[in-house]
Design a protein around this motif. Structure first.
Motif, PDB file in Angstrom:
ATOM      1  N   SER A   7      51.259  41.408  48.225  1.00 52.20           N
ATOM      2  CA  SER A   7      50.109  40.584  47.826  1.00 52.20           C
ATOM      3  C   SER A   7      49.962  40.551  46.315  1.00 52.20           C
ATOM      4  N   LEU A   8      50.160  41.701  45.664  1.00 54.31           N
ATOM      5  CA  LEU A   8      50.070  41.717  44.203  1.00 54.31           C
ATOM      6  C   LEU A   8      51.162  40.855  43.594  1.00 54.31           C
ATOM      7  N   ARG A   9      52.370  40.963  44.125  1.00 52.88           N
ATOM      8  CA  ARG A   9      53.468  40.131  43.613  1.00 52.88           C
ATOM      9  C   ARG A   9      53.121  38.642  43.780  1.00 52.88           C
ATOM     10  N   LYS A  10      52.627  38.278  44.952  1.00 47.64           N
ATOM     11  CA  LYS A  10      52.347  36.870  45.233  1.00 47.64           C
ATOM     12  C   LYS A  10      51.261  36.326  44.319  1.00 47.64           C
ATOM     13  N   TYR A  11      50.109  36.998  44.289  1.00 45.84           N
ATOM     14  CA  TYR A  11      48.971  36.450  43.549  1.00 45.84           C
ATOM     15  C   TYR A  11      49.089  36.725  42.047  1.00 45.84           C
ATOM     16  N   GLY A  12      49.718  37.841  41.689  1.00 51.10           N
ATOM     17  CA  GLY A  12      49.942  38.112  40.272  1.00 51.10           C
ATOM     18  C   GLY A  12      50.909  37.118  39.664  1.00 51.10           C
ATOM     19  N   ASN A  13      51.993  36.843  40.359  1.00 52.89           N
ATOM     20  CA  ASN A  13      52.970  35.889  39.837  1.00 52.89           C
ATOM     21  C   ASN A  13      52.396  34.477  39.799  1.00 52.89           C
ATOM     22  N   ARG A  14      51.540  34.158  40.766  1.00 54.59           N
ATOM     23  CA  ARG A  14      50.888  32.844  40.742  1.00 54.59           C
ATOM     24  C   ARG A  14      49.998  32.718  39.512  1.00 54.59           C
ATOM     25  N   MET A  15      49.242  33.782  39.204  1.00 58.67           N
ATOM     26  CA  MET A  15      48.384  33.766  38.020  1.00 58.67           C
ATOM     27  C   MET A  15      49.225  33.607  36.747  1.00 58.67           C
ATOM     28  N   ILE A  16      50.320  34.344  36.658  1.00 52.28           N
ATOM     29  CA  ILE A  16      51.161  34.279  35.463  1.00 52.28           C
ATOM     30  C   ILE A  16      51.769  32.890  35.313  1.00 52.28           C
TER      31      ILE A  16
END
Length: 665
Positions: free
Chosen positions: A120-129
């Protein structure tokens, strides 16, 4: 903006527009400009303002802030905000939160509450970046990115990490038979029969299989590097003209800095030299080591992303306020040792939150005072010399090797009371610094070309490739200095079955017949002139094979047995220290080695005074820094020109407390 903009020599500040009423922004930015600030870091903790709820991206406030920086000619570095996942994310996707070995959850409320292996962190963090990168890729003020914030070891034991670790072990060893053989799991009936039995090292005891524990550290190192690489791949694709950095912190680190630094354009460090008068004899030297270690992450110049601006407090009681000159002197120390940009934390002390008393350049009163005036002086000096110093680097001929694998392996199985891998490195580095000898601190696996002298502390883990590299360095004319607890184990953290120093025996020309873990018990060694020196921690009882003894034990049942040897090896030589000798012995030996090898050296430095040389197309520049509260005098061998004021310097250079001088060589 070209990606090499990180090479500019400049001064900056960390600023959090989301923490302040918008009416303060423009007065702040205007004062930044007037004080000499050229670059600002923003947004590394601002995820909840950038995305207050899932999918609701709100960049307007940051647009206005960055617009003000651009209006006043300031450049911007944006932090990817993954170190502080917002509460909507941790609430709706709890796999984001790390889990300790005992099952406790690393909850929200501070920062760093993110599991590197969380899907989840990878998914939403990468989306934010990706959204941030696309939004600011063409903004003329934005020049670069900082990934996350102060990566460190989390030792997460969540289901995601458990599964990822098992996959990592499968990839490394291929079969359970290989795992059992490599880790020696037959001991205490620890053998695995099916993959599901292999987990992260939960355990009720820290004294688990050392091979498992070391590989668990290695797995985490790769997880951090992979987590960051996903961010870097996005930024490189969307913002190819921007540079990328990360702010490392608080050495020593269990986290292996070198693979994390590999993908960066430039490394950065958060530098908080201790302001306590009781630490004044050690702070200048431990700080110098931190800076040299940061430069060694990529073997090039670096950034300071957070530089001390006032008394820190949050994780500990409040420190003393910086003595007059302290802020300026230590900021110049960073530049002297390879920092190109120094960013001060923070612009103004926080009015809310846990770091309210981690003081900025301006206090809560919002009235600039003594510290701000000192910062302004420093910024003005840097701006004056920026073009002159751009492109200059340190060119040292001595190196100390640093290994996170050795550090962790020695932490897993402490050898003896008072033996500390990093503290020993501190001593060797401190001796070189006091002698006025420039020193690099680099990854132990790096090529050693260009160095004349290399200190390789406690190479506890060793393989044939590394041993061959050390032999080649000495054979080609280098001076290699080895210390005790070298060659003890294979890289899988299993002991070698041969006399120590194992694979390094040929180069050292000596064998260890027996050892005595003396810890803090007082012992001594005696040199060729009959002078006695204290030694501690560990005593290897040495039998020279091809080496010559140069110091012997002075007491105990092994009085007269060699303690330190030197072996001619090809065109070079290899020293072996069977014990940890006191600083004065190291000083005498290294002074002699420096003279023999013709190392560049600035002799006659008083206590607390440091010398560094940066060289480039514009010339070579000698930095002399008095990092103490006492006035000091430094002997000059000839007449120099000061680049700070253009005046001539000769004879004895007087340096006030925290005085700084920069001379043209």
């Amino acid at each position: 903006m070209a990606r090499d903009s990180y090479m500019n020599v400049q001064v900056g500040v960390d600023y959090y527009p989301e923490h302040w009423d918008e009416s303060l922004w423009e007065p702040d930015v205007k004062l930044m400009k007037e004080s000499g600030v050229r670059v600002v870091r923003v947004a590394e903790f601002a995820w909840s303002r950038l995305e207050p709820s899932e999918g609701d991206f709100q960049f307007g406030w940051l647009d206005r802030a960055i617009g003000l920086f651009h209006k006043y000619g300031l450049l911007v570095v944006i932090g990817t905000p993954t170190a502080t996942p917002p509460r909507w994310l941790t609430h709706d996707y709890p796999d984001v939160l790390p889990v300790f070995a005992d099952g406790r959850i690393f909850h929200e409320g501070v920062r760093g509450h993110r599991c590197y292996n969380s899907a989840s962190l990878r998914k939403y963090g990468n989306r934010m970046i990706d959204r941030l990168a696309r939004h600011y890729s063409s903004h003329p003020a934005v020049i670069g990115w900082q990934t996350d914030n102060e990566f460190g070891m989390l030792d997460c034991h969540c289901d995601s990490c458990n599964n990822a670790f098992r996959t990592w072990v499968k990839g490394k060893y291929g079969s359970l038979e290989n795992v059992n053989e490599a880790w020696g799991t037959v001991v205490w009936s620890g053998e695995y029969s099916v993959w599901e039995q292999l987990t992260v090292p939960y355990g009720g005891s820290p004294h688990q299989n050392p091979s498992l524990l070391l590989d668990f550290q290695r797995f985490q190192w790769e997880a951090v590097a992979d987590f960051q690489k996903a961010q870097i791949d996005i930024l490189r694709t969307v913002c190819p003209e921007h540079f990328i950095t990360h702010n490392f912190h608080s050495y020593p680190q269990r986290l292996n800095l070198y693979p994390v630094g590999e993908e960066l354009d430039v490394a950065a460090f958060d530098y908080y030299p201790n302001t306590s008068p009781a630490k004044q004899s050690t702070t200048p030297y431990s700080g110098a080591l931190s800076l040299d270690l940061t430069r060694g992450i990529k073997r090039q110049n670096f950034w300071i992303m957070e530089q001390l601006s006032g008394s820190p407090v949050c994780w500990m009681p409040m420190w003393r306020t910086p003595y007059p000159g302290f802020i300026r002197a230590y900021a110049w120390q960073a530049i002297a040792r390879g920092a190109d940009t120094v960013v001060h934390f923070r612009w103004r002390s926080a009015a809310a939150g846990a770091e309210q008393f981690w003081h900025g350049l301006i206090d809560h009163s919002n009235v600039p005072g003594r510290r701000f005036a000192e910062f302004t002086q420093f910024a003005g000096e840097v701006n004056q010399l920026s073009d002159l110093l751009k492109g200059t680097v340190l060119k040292n001929e001595a190196a100390i090797l640093n290994s996170h694998e050795q550090l962790v392996a020695l932490d897993i199985q402490p050898q003896v009371e008072n033996m500390d891998y990093y503290e020993n490195i501190k001593q060797y580095h401190r001796v070189l610094t006091k002698l006025g000898i420039g020193c690099d601190v680099i990854n132990w696996r790096e090529a050693l070309d260009g160095y004349k002298v290399v200190i390789a502390p406690s190479l506890y883990l060793m393989d044939e490739e590394a041993a061959a590299g050390f032999e080649a360095f000495a054979a080609e004319g280098g001076t290699l200095i080895l210390t005790n607890r070298s060659g003890v184990k294979h890289m899988n953290n299993v002991a070698v079955m041969q006399q120590l120093p194992g694979l390094l025996s040929h180069a050292a020309g000596v064998r260890v017949d027996e050892y005595d873990p003396i810890g803090t018990e007082p012992h001594s060694i005696v040199d060729e002139e009959g002078t006695a020196y204290a030694c501690s921690q560990w005593n290897d009882l040495l039998t020279p094979v091809t080496a010559e003894p140069i110091a012997w034990y002075g007491d105990d049942f092994y009085a007269g047995i060699p303690a330190v040897t030197v072996n001619r090896f090809g065109k070079g030589q290899v020293y072996y220290f069977g014990t940890h000798a006191e600083e004065s012995y190291w000083s005498g030996l290294l002074e002699g080695v420096a003279e023999k090898e013709g190392l560049l050296r600035f002799a006659g430095l008083p206590e607390g005074v440091q010398a560094s040389v940066r060289s480039g197309e514009s010339g070579s520049f000698l930095f002399l820094l008095n990092l103490s509260r006492q006035p000091q005098a430094v002997p000059l061998s000839r007449r120099y020109s000061s680049v700070l004021d253009g005046g001539e310097r000769s004879g004895e250079l007087a340096l006030a407390p925290y005085g700084v001088e920069i001379l043209k060589l």
